[in-house]
Design a protein around this motif. Structure first.
Motif, PDB file in Angstrom:
ATOM      1  N   VAL A   1       8.391  10.090  -3.908  1.00  0.00           N
ATOM      2  CA  VAL A   1       9.699   9.430  -3.840  1.00  0.00           C
ATOM      3  C   VAL A   1       9.686   8.363  -2.742  1.00  0.00           C
ATOM      4  O   VAL A   1      10.162   7.245  -2.948  1.00  0.00           O
ATOM      5  CB  VAL A   1      10.835  10.449  -3.606  1.00  0.00           C
ATOM      6  N   ALA A   2       9.130   8.687  -1.583  1.00  0.00           N
ATOM      7  CA  ALA A   2       9.077   7.722  -0.477  1.00  0.00           C
ATOM      8  C   ALA A   2       8.267   6.490  -0.859  1.00  0.00           C
ATOM      9  O   ALA A   2       8.658   5.353  -0.547  1.00  0.00           O
ATOM     10  CB  ALA A   2       8.488   8.387   0.769  1.00  0.00           C
ATOM     11  N   ILE A   3       7.139   6.691  -1.530  1.00  0.00           N
ATOM     12  CA  ILE A   3       6.317   5.557  -1.970  1.00  0.00           C
ATOM     13  C   ILE A   3       7.103   4.708  -2.960  1.00  0.00           C
ATOM     14  O   ILE A   3       7.152   3.470  -2.846  1.00  0.00           O
ATOM     15  CB  ILE A   3       4.995   6.048  -2.591  1.00  0.00           C
ATOM     16  N   ALA A   4       7.738   5.348  -3.927  1.00  0.00           N
ATOM     17  CA  ALA A   4       8.496   4.615  -4.946  1.00  0.00           C
ATOM     18  C   ALA A   4       9.688   3.876  -4.328  1.00  0.00           C
ATOM     19  O   ALA A   4       9.983   2.746  -4.729  1.00  0.00           O
ATOM     20  CB  ALA A   4       8.946   5.571  -6.039  1.00  0.00           C
ATOM     21  N   GLU A   5      10.362   4.487  -3.374  1.00  0.00           N
ATOM     22  CA  GLU A   5      11.483   3.818  -2.708  1.00  0.00           C
ATOM     23  C   GLU A   5      11.015   2.560  -1.994  1.00  0.00           C
ATOM     24  O   GLU A   5      11.665   1.509  -2.076  1.00  0.00           O
ATOM     25  CB  GLU A   5      12.158   4.764  -1.712  1.00  0.00           C
TER      26      GLU A   5
ATOM     27  N   ALA B   1      11.746   2.321 -12.489  1.00  0.00           N
ATOM     28  CA  ALA B   1      11.437   3.431 -13.404  1.00  0.00           C
ATOM     29  C   ALA B   1      10.579   4.475 -12.698  1.00  0.00           C
ATOM     30  O   ALA B   1      10.780   5.684 -12.879  1.00  0.00           O
ATOM     31  CB  ALA B   1      10.735   2.901 -14.649  1.00  0.00           C
ATOM     32  N   ARG B   2       9.650   4.013 -11.891  1.00  0.00           N
ATOM     33  CA  ARG B   2       8.798   4.941 -11.140  1.00  0.00           C
ATOM     34  C   ARG B   2       9.636   5.763 -10.164  1.00  0.00           C
ATOM     35  O   ARG B   2       9.418   6.970 -10.008  1.00  0.00           O
ATOM     36  CB  ARG B   2       7.716   4.164 -10.396  1.00  0.00           C
ATOM     37  N   LEU B   3      10.600   5.120  -9.515  1.00  0.00           N
ATOM     38  CA  LEU B   3      11.463   5.828  -8.578  1.00  0.00           C
ATOM     39  C   LEU B   3      12.313   6.873  -9.303  1.00  0.00           C
ATOM     40  O   LEU B   3      12.440   8.013  -8.834  1.00  0.00           O
ATOM     41  CB  LEU B   3      12.359   4.849  -7.821  1.00  0.00           C
ATOM     42  N   THR B   4      12.861   6.522 -10.436  1.00  0.00           N
ATOM     43  CA  THR B   4      13.658   7.470 -11.219  1.00  0.00           C
ATOM     44  C   THR B   4      12.822   8.682 -11.599  1.00  0.00           C
ATOM     45  O   THR B   4      13.260   9.836 -11.440  1.00  0.00           O
ATOM     46  CB  THR B   4      14.217   6.786 -12.484  1.00  0.00           C
ATOM     47  N   GLU B   5      11.615   8.437 -12.072  1.00  0.00           N
ATOM     48  CA  GLU B   5      10.722   9.535 -12.459  1.00  0.00           C
ATOM     49  C   GLU B   5      10.355  10.406 -11.259  1.00  0.00           C
ATOM     50  O   GLU B   5      10.346  11.639 -11.347  1.00  0.00           O
ATOM     51  CB  GLU B   5       9.456   8.974 -13.109  1.00  0.00           C
ATOM     52  N   ALA B   6      10.071   9.766 -10.130  1.00  0.00           N
ATOM     53  CA  ALA B   6       9.703  10.525  -8.927  1.00  0.00           C
ATOM     54  C   ALA B   6      10.865  11.396  -8.462  1.00  0.00           C
ATOM     55  O   ALA B   6      10.661  12.549  -8.053  1.00  0.00           O
ATOM     56  CB  ALA B   6       9.273   9.570  -7.814  1.00  0.00           C
TER      57      ALA B   6
ATOM     58  N   VAL C   1       0.860  -1.186   0.000  1.00  0.00           N
ATOM     59  CA  VAL C   1       0.000   0.000   0.000  1.00  0.00           C
ATOM     60  C   VAL C   1       0.891   1.229   0.000  1.00  0.00           C
ATOM     61  O   VAL C   1       1.960   1.241   0.600  1.00  0.00           O
ATOM     62  CB  VAL C   1      -0.978   0.038   1.205  1.00  0.00           C
ATOM     63  N   GLY C   2       0.442   2.264  -0.692  1.00  0.00           N
ATOM     64  CA  GLY C   2       1.218   3.496  -0.803  1.00  0.00           C
ATOM     65  C   GLY C   2       0.823   4.542   0.212  1.00  0.00           C
ATOM     66  O   GLY C   2       1.070   5.726   0.000  1.00  0.00           O
ATOM     67  N   GLY C   3       0.216   4.133   1.308  1.00  0.00           N
ATOM     68  CA  GLY C   3      -0.249   5.063   2.328  1.00  0.00           C
ATOM     69  C   GLY C   3      -1.760   5.069   2.388  1.00  0.00           C
ATOM     70  O   GLY C   3      -2.437   4.412   1.597  1.00  0.00           O
ATOM     71  N   GLY C   4      -2.303   5.799   3.352  1.00  0.00           N
ATOM     72  CA  GLY C   4      -3.749   5.884   3.500  1.00  0.00           C
ATOM     73  C   GLY C   4      -4.143   6.018   4.960  1.00  0.00           C
ATOM     74  O   GLY C   4      -3.400   6.578   5.776  1.00  0.00           O
ATOM     75  N   PHE C   5      -5.315   5.464   5.274  1.00  0.00           N
ATOM     76  CA  PHE C   5      -5.852   5.522   6.632  1.00  0.00           C
ATOM     77  C   PHE C   5      -6.439   4.175   7.007  1.00  0.00           C
ATOM     78  O   PHE C   5      -6.922   3.442   6.147  1.00  0.00           O
ATOM     79  CB  PHE C   5      -6.947   6.590   6.747  1.00  0.00           C
ATOM     80  N   ALA C   6      -6.406   3.862   8.298  1.00  0.00           N
ATOM     81  CA  ALA C   6      -6.999   2.628   8.807  1.00  0.00           C
ATOM     82  C   ALA C   6      -7.960   2.971   9.936  1.00  0.00           C
ATOM     83  O   ALA C   6      -7.684   3.849  10.756  1.00  0.00           O
ATOM     84  CB  ALA C   6      -5.921   1.680   9.321  1.00  0.00           C
ATOM     85  N   GLU C   7      -9.076   2.274   9.940  1.00  0.00           N
ATOM     86  CA  GLU C   7     -10.039   2.382  11.034  1.00  0.00           C
ATOM     87  C   GLU C   7     -10.240   0.981  11.593  1.00  0.00           C
ATOM     88  O   GLU C   7     -10.559   0.053  10.858  1.00  0.00           O
ATOM     89  CB  GLU C   7     -11.371   2.940  10.546  1.00  0.00           C
TER      90      GLU C   7
END
Length: 140
Positions: A125-129, A101-106, A69-75
């Motif tokens: 960048v953090a998500i791609a890393e 490739a996504r990391l390079t672009e970010a 997951v690339g972040g979000g919220f949990a309940e």
């Protein structure tokens, strides 16, 4: 609704694209912003920010499914856990070349971002890393 006497909690994982998971699980581990959150039946109510990372779904004392997951919220409530994710992909579907490739672009976008866009660029960048790290780990 999940039957907590049977040792399960109802787990839902929702991304903007679709509902990825909706089922009773024995345990789910979520990458919380303040640390991993293990959710079992009877968990105290909680709302938390989710950081980029892997959600582990447990069954029979073992990890059954892993989802990035690339972040979000949990309940979380005593009988339910819902994660609203910004993006979600099963770990076995992540391609290392695409993640790199996504990391390079970010990183390129972050290098030219102005003050207004700097925070979002850093988040991407953090998500791609994390995605690259997960892809490398999965390919080992």
């Amino acid at each position: 609704m999940a039957d907590t006497s049977a040792g399960t909690v109802e787990f839902e994982l929702v991304s903007p694209a679709k509902l990825l998971v909706s089922e009773p699980v024995e345990m789910v581990v979520i990458p919380g912003a303040e640390g991993d959150i293990g959710v079992l039946p009877g968990h105290s109510p909680l709302i938390a920010t989710v950081r980029p990372g892997i959600i582990d779904i447990h069954e029979g004392g073992k990890v059954r499914d892993r989802i990035f997951v690339g972040g979000g919220f949990a309940e979380v409530s005593p009988n339910r856990c819902t994660v609203l994710a910004e993006e979600a992909t099963p770990v076995d579907e992540i391609n290392l070349a695409i993640a790199e490739a996504r990391l390079t672009e970010a990183r390129e976008k972050a290098d030219v971002a102005d003050n207004v866009g700097a925070a979002e660029a850093a988040r991407q960048v953090a998500i791609a890393e994390e995605l690259v790290a997960v892809a490398k780990q999965a390919s080992e």
